[in-house]
Design an enzyme around this catalytic site. Structure first.
Site, mmCIF file in Angstrom:
data_model
loop_
_atom_site.group_PDB
_atom_site.id
_atom_site.type_symbol
_atom_site.label_atom_id
_atom_site.label_comp_id
_atom_site.label_asym_id
_atom_site.label_seq_id
_atom_site.Cartn_x
_atom_site.Cartn_y
_atom_site.Cartn_z
ATOM 1 N N GLU A 75 -7.237 -7.325 -0.476
ATOM 2 C CA GLU A 75 -7.622 -7.264 0.939
ATOM 3 C C GLU A 75 -9.110 -6.957 1.016
ATOM 4 O OE1 GLU A 75 -5.428 -4.656 3.471
ATOM 5 O OE2 GLU A 75 -3.504 -5.608 3.099
ATOM 6 N N GLU A 92 0.828 -1.207 0.000
ATOM 7 C CA GLU A 92 0.000 0.000 0.000
ATOM 8 C C GLU A 92 0.863 1.258 0.000
ATOM 9 O OE1 GLU A 92 -2.501 -0.798 3.432
ATOM 10 O OE2 GLU A 92 -4.113 -1.454 2.111
#
Length: 574
Positions: A263, A185
């Site tokens: 995710e 991320e």
């Protein structure tokens, strides 16, 4: 007399070996951009995966958790590799016991689960310092997660150890690793350093070759800085987010190929002082089904959360600092104790609509023990054990030194001085400029005076005579962290020498600590329970073993981190 060899054996043997070699050569996992799908060995493939962290589960329970995940219908697992868990000091590596990464890969292989690997170097994962070793901070000018030469040198050294270990486990080499994430991320990080990302991608390619699929993962707001040409782009979001909008945004960066949610949140993490997080079963199952209808590959984060044993919990920074609880239950389909939940069975039912799931029932929940209350006996004050804990004596310094400066990664550090004046009137004692990065317990001549903590405008008022001993015991709450200024029961628990983690009853929401059965000695053998109580020892301290967890019971008021109107909060941290 030797048995006769079948006359056709020799003629059959060579073609059979040739077939095996051919099969090994054709093992592949690739992106089919023409048809927006993955191909596994040339056949259309979609993974339905779940996250499990080997570092949050005792090694003896790995096989149990992986088997239950496979029986739930998953065909893959996804997990991080925390750098600080394996390199506690520069050049010192630990891959033994519960840190045996190769043994975990082998257990996943036995469970017939493919692997999506996330080696970082930064992993977040609500883990101590996001998986980065704290010894990096011994260079005070280092810029983490950038192309800073000092940081890259440490990263290169680490990956030159880690990546060769996993190379034989890549899918095309006969292993079960089908893809590897680069960084984590990164688009959410302020640096947006593409040189850094290109360096990592080049390092992975140099050591692992061109056949392994490398990818990135970002939330929809992070795609601009988190993606890189040559790395497959994936996204993450939860049940409450707009799937259509986010996948449309993903297509701007990855126009062709399978849609991937790396995710998909089945629950959420917990912070001390806030309510236990949950996600409803209908919302989670509906979101999964909608993605599978689109042909997307999905990883559910988390499928089994586990526990932040010892001092390994991390903390979040959201304008203030929020430390993570010891429990990482996450309201996941497999509970912290590894038991199937109603959410698991509901998700299993959804998965069965799209692919075959293994036949047979899941194991029943493991038996739990109820015992107590048990009365504890006081061993003494922490300060009375200083000579035992620090036989080499104190480090002497004119000014207080940081944890990193004295190579103390976790736990506690005692700062001691003596008053140079007499204070007959209560006098303000505090740490200016947000200089306290954690939580401090203040004592004068061994008598507890109160608590100071990071980012909380609070002062103690002390009296004392010249020469009196002033002790400040600082607790590392997990890098990016804070504490509390209310007096309650708070401390650490060990069972048979194993650190179960922190308890903090008034702050909550977690009221119980998970005790894995393998930590307990057999019946008839004494089990030793040790508590370090930091704030308030009752006259008759007692503990109990319960047959179910209490994860959502905040005894104290919900803690709010606020300043007076118009007052600017000063932030400092790593």
């Amino acid at each position: 007399m030797a048995p006769k060899r079948s006359p056709c054996l020799s003629s059959l043997l060579l073609p059979f070996l040739t077939l095996l070699l051919h099969q090994a050569d054709t093992r592949s996992f690739v992106v089919d951009r023409d048809h927006n799908r993955f191909l596994l060995n040339g056949v259309p493939f979609r993974y339905v995966s779940g996250s499990l962290h080997y570092f949050r589960v005792p090694r003896v329970l790995w096989a149990d958790r992986l088997f239950k995940m496979r029986m739930s219908g998953l065909n893959a697992i996804q997990f991080y590799v925390p750098w600080n868990y394996h390199e506690p000091e520069p050049g010192v590596y630990n891959f033994n016991g519960s840190r045996d990464l190769i043994a975990f890969l082998n257990e996943a292989n036995k469970a017939n689960l493919l692997v999506i690997l996330r080696p970082g170097p930064y992993i977040c994962a609500e883990w101590e310092m996001g998986g980065l070793p704290s010894w990096l901070l011994r260079k005070p000018k280092i810029h983490l997660r950038t192309s800073d030469p000092d940081f890259l040198a440490a990263v290169d050294s680490w990956f030159q150890v880690l990546l060769p270990k996993i190379y034989p486990w890549l899918y095309h080499n006969g292993g079960n690793i089908i893809s590897i994430q680069v960084e984590n991320e990164y688009g959410s990080y302020k640096a947006c350093d593409f040189s850094y990302m290109r360096h990592l991608a080049g390092l992975f390619r140099t050591i692992l070759g061109d056949k392994i699929l490398l990818f990135t993962t970002d939330g929809p707001e992070g795609l601009k800085c988190g993606t890189l040409q040559g790395l497959y782009t994936t996204v993450d979001f939860g049940p409450a987010d707009n799937m259509t909008k986010i996948f449309t945004q993903l297509r701007k960066y990855e126009p062709h190929g399978p849609l991937v949610n790396s995710e998909y949140y089945t629950g959420w993490l917990d912070y001390w002082g806030q309510n236990h997080s949950t996600r409803s079963i209908p919302a989670v199952t509906k979101g999964l089904e909608n993605m599978l209808k689109l042909g997307a590959s999905v990883n559910m984060y988390m499928f089994h959360g586990g526990t932040n044993f010892g001092y390994w919990n991390g903390a979040d920074e959201k304008g203030y600092f929020l430390p993570i609880t010891t429990s990482y239950d996450y309201d996941a389909p497999l509970s912290e104790a590894g038991d199937p939940t109603p959410k698991l069975f509901a998700l299993r039912n959804v998965i069965s609509k799209f692919q075959e799931i293994p036949l047979g029932p899941l194991p029943a929940p493991s038996p739990k023990m109820m015992l107590g209350p048990l009365t504890l006996h006081l061993d003494g004050s922490l300060l009375a054990f200083l000579d035992f804990l620090c036989p080499q004596g104190p480090i002497r310094s004119i000014l207080p030194m940081t944890f990193e400066a004295v190579k103390q990664d976790h736990g506690f550090m005692l700062y001691r001085t003596h008053l140079v004046n007499t204070f007959t009137e209560p006098t303000s004692f505090w740490v200016p400029n947000n200089g306290l990065h954690d939580r401090a317990y203040v004592m004068v001549n061994g008598v507890f005076q109160g608590v100071l903590e990071r980012n909380i405008k609070h002062r103690l008022f002390l009296t004392g005579k010249m020469g009196d001993k002033l002790d400040v015991l600082v607790e590392n709450m997990g890098r990016l962290s804070f504490g509390s200024n209310s007096s309650d029961f708070k401390g650490q628990v060990w069972i048979n020498g194993f650190n179960l983690g922190r308890y903090w009853t008034k702050r909550g929401p977690q009221q119980t600590l998970y005790v894995p059965k393998p930590l307990l000695f057999p019946r008839g053998t004494f089990n030793k329970i040790t508590l370090l109580e930091l704030e308030n020892v009752p006259p008759r301290p007692q503990i109990q073993f319960l047959d179910r967890p209490i994860l959502n019971s905040t005894l104290y008021r919900t803690y709010l981190y606020s300043l007076s109107a118009g007052e600017q909060m000063e932030l400092s941290g790593h």
